[in-house]
Enzyme design. Structure first.
Site, PDB file in Angstrom:
ATOM      1  N   HIS A   1       0.806  -1.213   0.000  1.00 55.78           N
ATOM      2  CA  HIS A   1       0.000   0.000   0.000  1.00 55.78           C
ATOM      3  C   HIS A   1       0.848   1.276   0.000  1.00 55.78           C
ATOM      4  CE1 HIS A   1      -3.178  -2.571   2.383  1.00 55.78           C
ATOM      5  NE2 HIS A   1      -3.198  -2.847   1.097  1.00 55.78           N
TER       6      HIS A   1
HETATM    7  C1  LIG Z   1      -0.084  -7.505  -4.800  1.00 57.99           C
HETATM    8  C2  LIG Z   1      -0.977  -6.409  -4.305  1.00 57.99           C
HETATM    9  C3  LIG Z   1      -2.025  -6.712  -3.454  1.00 57.99           C
HETATM   10  C4  LIG Z   1      -2.856  -5.715  -2.986  1.00 57.99           C
HETATM   11  N1  LIG Z   1      -3.966  -6.048  -2.279  1.00 57.99           N
HETATM   12  C5  LIG Z   1      -4.897  -5.103  -2.024  1.00 57.99           C
HETATM   13  C6  LIG Z   1      -6.169  -5.450  -1.503  1.00 57.99           C
HETATM   14  O1  LIG Z   1      -6.498  -6.630  -1.308  1.00 57.99           O
HETATM   15  N2  LIG Z   1      -7.052  -4.447  -1.233  1.00 57.99           N
HETATM   16  C7  LIG Z   1      -6.737  -3.143  -1.440  1.00 57.99           C
HETATM   17  O2  LIG Z   1      -7.570  -2.280  -1.147  1.00 57.99           O
HETATM   18  N3  LIG Z   1      -5.543  -2.784  -1.958  1.00 57.99           N
HETATM   19  C8  LIG Z   1      -4.643  -3.734  -2.284  1.00 57.99           C
HETATM   20  N4  LIG Z   1      -3.481  -3.376  -2.884  1.00 57.99           N
HETATM   21  C9  LIG Z   1      -3.201  -1.936  -3.096  1.00 57.99           C
HETATM   22  C10 LIG Z   1      -4.050  -1.299  -4.194  1.00 57.99           C
HETATM   23  O3  LIG Z   1      -4.282  -2.217  -5.231  1.00 57.99           O
HETATM   24  C11 LIG Z   1      -3.338  -0.026  -4.691  1.00 57.99           C
HETATM   25  O4  LIG Z   1      -3.223   0.873  -3.604  1.00 57.99           O
HETATM   26  C12 LIG Z   1      -4.105   0.688  -5.805  1.00 57.99           C
HETATM   27  O5  LIG Z   1      -4.342  -0.210  -6.867  1.00 57.99           O
HETATM   28  C13 LIG Z   1      -3.314   1.899  -6.298  1.00 57.99           C
HETATM   29  O6  LIG Z   1      -3.955   2.491  -7.392  1.00 57.99           O
HETATM   30  P1  LIG Z   1      -3.231   3.567  -8.310  1.00 57.99           P
HETATM   31  O7  LIG Z   1      -4.222   4.000  -9.332  1.00 57.99           O
HETATM   32  O8  LIG Z   1      -2.608   4.576  -7.456  1.00 57.99           O
HETATM   33  O9  LIG Z   1      -2.016   2.781  -9.003  1.00 57.99           O
HETATM   34  P2  LIG Z   1      -1.981   1.474  -9.909  1.00 57.99           P
HETATM   35  O10 LIG Z   1      -3.280   0.742  -9.816  1.00 57.99           O
HETATM   36  O11 LIG Z   1      -0.757   0.738  -9.568  1.00 57.99           O
HETATM   37  O12 LIG Z   1      -1.916   2.031 -11.388  1.00 57.99           O
HETATM   38  C14 LIG Z   1      -0.822   2.637 -11.998  1.00 57.99           C
HETATM   39  C15 LIG Z   1      -0.862   2.274 -13.488  1.00 57.99           C
HETATM   40  O13 LIG Z   1      -0.005   3.125 -14.224  1.00 57.99           O
HETATM   41  C16 LIG Z   1       0.739   2.345 -15.150  1.00 57.99           C
HETATM   42  N5  LIG Z   1       1.971   3.077 -15.407  1.00 57.99           N
HETATM   43  C17 LIG Z   1       2.981   3.303 -14.530  1.00 57.99           C
HETATM   44  N6  LIG Z   1       3.931   4.089 -15.104  1.00 57.99           N
HETATM   45  C18 LIG Z   1       3.500   4.345 -16.358  1.00 57.99           C
HETATM   46  C19 LIG Z   1       4.043   5.120 -17.420  1.00 57.99           C
HETATM   47  N7  LIG Z   1       5.192   5.772 -17.287  1.00 57.99           N
HETATM   48  N8  LIG Z   1       3.345   5.183 -18.578  1.00 57.99           N
HETATM   49  C20 LIG Z   1       2.157   4.524 -18.713  1.00 57.99           C
HETATM   50  N9  LIG Z   1       1.605   3.788 -17.726  1.00 57.99           N
HETATM   51  C21 LIG Z   1       2.271   3.719 -16.565  1.00 57.99           C
HETATM   52  C22 LIG Z   1       0.932   1.031 -14.426  1.00 57.99           C
HETATM   53  O14 LIG Z   1       1.293  -0.007 -15.312  1.00 57.99           O
HETATM   54  C23 LIG Z   1      -0.409   0.850 -13.752  1.00 57.99           C
HETATM   55  O15 LIG Z   1      -1.333   0.218 -14.602  1.00 57.99           O
HETATM   56  C24 LIG Z   1      -2.610  -4.360  -3.352  1.00 57.99           C
HETATM   57  C25 LIG Z   1      -1.562  -4.055  -4.208  1.00 57.99           C
HETATM   58  C26 LIG Z   1      -0.752  -5.057  -4.700  1.00 57.99           C
HETATM   59  C27 LIG Z   1       0.349  -4.702  -5.645  1.00 57.99           C
END
Ligand SMILES: Cc1cc2nc3c(=O)[nH]c(=O)nc-3n(C[C@H](O)[C@H](O)[C@H](O)COP(=O)(O)OP(=O)(O)OC[C@H]3O[C@@H](n4cnc5c(N)ncnc54)[C@H](O)[C@@H]3O)c2cc1C
Ligand SMILES: *[C@@H]1O[C@H](CO)[C@@H](O)[C@H](O)[C@H]1NC(C)=O
Ligand SMILES: *[C@@H]1O[C@H](CO)[C@@H](O)[C@H](O)[C@H]1NC(C)=O
Ligand SMILES: *[C@@H]1O[C@H](CO)[C@@H](O)[C@H](O)[C@H]1NC(C)=O
Ligand SMILES: *[C@@H]1O[C@H](CO)[C@@H](O)[C@H](O)[C@H]1NC(C)=O
Ligand SMILES: *[C@@H]1O[C@H](CO)[C@@H](O)[C@H](O)[C@H]1NC(C)=O
Length: 600
Positions: free
Chosen positions: A532
């Site tokens: 997280h």
């Molecule tokens: C293994 C795991 C288990 C988890 N379990 C849980 C759970 O059970 N419950 C829960 O609430 N949370 C969980 N989390 C945490 C939660 O999923 C994250 O906090 C949340 O998904 C974050 O969302 P975000 O939009 O900030 O980033 P992300 O969902 O990580 O999205 C970022 C996106 O940007 C893309 N990207 C990055 N850099 C670039 C670039 N330069 N150009 C183009 N694209 C790019 C990436 O490929 C990705 O698709 C877990 C996370 C992981 C990794």
């Protein structure tokens, strides 16, 4: 049938992917190939990153028919294997994971690098996560608001967006309409299958005085058979929930996958962000620039969003100057990194009568999952379907603001039972012989940072989590361990032959199990990220010297540039961070719409 080897399980996964194909068709990868993007094209909005928040944004912004929206994602289309809840465990370190590791530090992970998975696929981390749906505590958001983030309080600022996104599938929860709703894009509900140990784990906590709660409702402290981001036994990432249903119906949305945004183009004089540079992730011959008439929205997650800002000249001046990156704006990008810190120090062996047996049941379970409407153990996440909350010595017990969260993580100890692999990465969640009761420090005092040491966009950022830098965080997790070992004395644990594993972690065998020194040692040796990480593009008012974005999510000092994802959290929420990231996407979309005069 003898015991299944790890490689057999892994190749069976591939088979399952193929079997799945008979029931569902995958979005063809060529639909979103980088070849479909023309160098120099112009859109109204460009979203860099199609993860949890990015997919929500693409879906919501393209509701405005006049807006042409481009979503650029470094990973590929969401594959069918990701649908199976029990196989989520196997997605870590796969091609769908950025496979980040922290820099080794001497107060965590036994002095080694810690594994920090991040989704690299449409849907981002919501496509590889454990699917737990947890909004955090109302006081988290009231705190954000108190810090000067006007509009982000719980009751009026964020609860409406949690509800807007929600399609709650369980009537006993959904009937509490102050907190829940139906009809949103994100389906949320208990898995169709209840793992046989889940009721006993819940009873164990209840014997110790934990109350049954809906921690997304009025009361948080206690224990819950949790709800997940799933629909009828299949994962619902935000790609599946928000993007898939609309992307072919709307001609004003373009999704391009396997393409990395490498730089935000910002005019040095006017400081207006007007486009991005991109490079094909697999085939670097695809490269070019695309432009936006309105905003560029960075939604690359807590690791990559700060990296992209720094590559574009927004970040700590000293870092940028060292790398010869022209400074557009000196901001504390990459600072304020924090996570929920856990550790694997308290483990229980599962009794014979309720222990899953993979070699006996694997094919039965495959059949249940593929033919009988997605039921059986594969339609769940094993013992992980429980969350419990409690207070450390530092929490105010009368506030319903617990600072410890337990996860009940299935694991495989040695191969003392036939049918289990030695290597736990390859074992689906539903097959295990041991359960780790992992406490997590929900509001750590420590802050880490991340930085870049190269102007090459394909170089990895350096992550310094600084976990357990402060003794208070070690006290909190020790209180968590002590609460977890109490379960051994409950009647239900004894009756079901749950046995506390007192094997000391490597490096702690000189200490006596259960002493304060033992717990501190165990925390440092068996540290585990909750996956997280947040806070690296901190939201704050103009008076906050560490703020990167304002409460409207605009990057300070640059026009038409926003960050909308988990990196903006000023302080981490007291629970899993996916639902909060969805909320940030939903609220962020409305903030953007409003700023362009769209009626909400
Ligand atoms: C293994 C795991 C288990 C988890 N379990 C849980 C759970 O059970 N419950 C829960 O609430 N949370 C969980 N989390 C945490 C939660 O999923 C994250 O906090 C949340 O998904 C974050 O969302 P975000 O939009 O900030 O980033 P992300 O969902 O990580 O999205 C970022 C996106 O940007 C893309 N990207 C990055 N850099 C670039 C670039 N330069 N150009 C183009 N694209 C790019 C990436 O490929 C990705 O698709 C877990 C996370 C992981 C990794
Ligand atoms: C850990 O490293 C820091 C700085 O590198 C050092 O000051 C400290 O003494 C070390 N602690 C231990 C327990 O080795
Ligand atoms: C559980 O099974 C193991 C071996 O399969 C056996 O040695 C042990 O006695 C059993 N325990 C109980 C309580 O039945
Ligand atoms: C698991 O099932 C296999 C196959 O039926 C059997 O040989 C084995 O003894 C079982 N293991 C346990 C621990 O019950
Ligand atoms: C604990 O919280 C209660 C309720 O908010 C408050 O009245 C009390 O002062 C708090 N106690 C401490 C020690 O902060
Ligand atoms: C950057 O850090 C990585 C990982 O620590 C290291 O391998 C690499 O040599 C460093 N590069 C530079 C240019 O310092």
């Amino acid at each position: 049938m003898g015991s299944l080897s790890c490689s057999a399980i892994t190749s069976l996964q591939v088979l399952v992917g193929i079997l799945n194909a008979f029931f569902k068709t995958q979005t063809p990868a060529d639909l979103s190939s980088p070849a479909k993007l023309r160098d120099g094209e112009t859109f109204d909005f460009i979203i860099a990153g199609g993860g949890t928040a990015g997919c929500v944004l693409a879906s919501r912004l393209s509701e405005v028919p006049d807006w042409k929206v481009l979503l650029l994602e470094a990973g590929g289309e969401e594959p069918l294997e990701a649908d199976i809840p029990a196989f989520g465990q196997n997605l870590k370190l796969s091609a769908l994971d950025w496979q980040y590791w922290t820099q080794p530090q001497n107060t965590s992970c036994g002095g080694e690098a810690c594994q920090w998975p991040r989704g690299k696929v449409l849907g981002g981390s919501s496509t590889i996560n454990d699917m737990i749906y947890n909004r955090g505590n109302r006081l988290d958001y009231d705190h954000w608001s108190d810090l000067g983030n006007v509009g982000w309080d719980y009751e009026n600022g964020v609860l409406p967006y949690f509800k807007k996104s929600e399609d709650n599938l369980d009537p006993d929860i959904a009937r509490d309409i102050k907190y829940h709703s139906v009809g949103g894009y994100q389906s949320v509900g208990r898995f169709p299958y209840t793992d046989e140990n889940v009721p006993n784990i819940i009873k164990g906590f209840q014997e110790l005085g934990y109350k049954r709660v809906d921690f997304n409702g009025p009361h948080v402290t206690g224990v819950m058979h949790l709800q997940a981001t799933q629909y009828k036994g299949e994962r619902r990432s935000t790609n599946g929930a928000y993007l898939e249903p609309v992307r072919r119906l709307r001609n004003n949305i373009r999704v391009i996958t396997n393409v990395r945004v490498t730089k935000i183009l910002i005019d040095k004089g006017t400081k207006v962000a007007h486009g991005v540079e991109y490079v094909g992730e697999k085939d670097r011959r695809f490269r070019g620039k695309v432009y936006a008439k309105n905003d560029i929205i960075v939604s690359s997650g807590s690791i990559n969003s700060p990296q992209l800002l720094m590559l574009s000249g927004i970040g700590p001046k000293e870092t940028l100057e060292t790398l010869n990156i022209p400074v557009i704006k000196d901001l504390k990008v990459g600072h304020n990194l924090h996570d929920h810190i856990g550790a694997f120090a308290v483990n229980y062996f599962v009794g014979n009568s309720t222990r899953p047996n993979s070699s006996r049941d694997f094919f039965r379970d495959a059949t249940l999952y593929s033919r009988n409407q997605r039921t059986g153990p594969w339609s769940g996440i094993g013992s992980l379907s429980v969350v419990a909350y409690t207070n450390s010595r530092y929490a105010n017990k009368s506030m319903d603001y617990p600072d410890i969260q337990f996860s009940t993580i299935p694991s495989v100890a040695d191969s003392r039972d036939s049918g289990f692999c030695d290597v736990d990465v390859a074992v689906p969640w539903c097959y295990y012989n041991r359960i780790t009761f992992m406490p997590a420090v929900l509001r750590p005092k420590c802050r880490g940072y991340l930085t870049i040491n190269s102007s090459d966009p394909f170089a990895r950022p350096l992550i310094y989590p600084n976990s357990f830098c402060d003794h208070q965080d070690l006290d909190v997790i020790s209180d968590g361990f002590k609460a977890a070992v109490k379960l051994a004395d409950t009647k239900v644990f004894k009756d079901n032959d749950f046995r506390l594993d007192k094997t000391p972690p490597a490096g702690c065998s000189h200490l006596q199990f259960g002493t304060d020194d033992y717990w501190v040692c165990a925390a440092i040796q068996t540290t585990h990220s909750n996956y997280h990480p947040v806070g690296t593009c901190k939201m704050g008012p103009p008076t906050d010297p560490d703020a990167v974005v304002d409460p409207q999510l605009r990057v300070y000092g640059v026009k038409r540039l926003r960050v909308i994802d988990s990196s903006i959290m000023p302080v981490i929420t007291s629970g899993n961070t996916n639902a909060p990231s969805i909320m940030i996407g939903e609220k962020g979309a409305d903030i953007v719409k409003k700023s362009y005069g769209i009626k909400l």
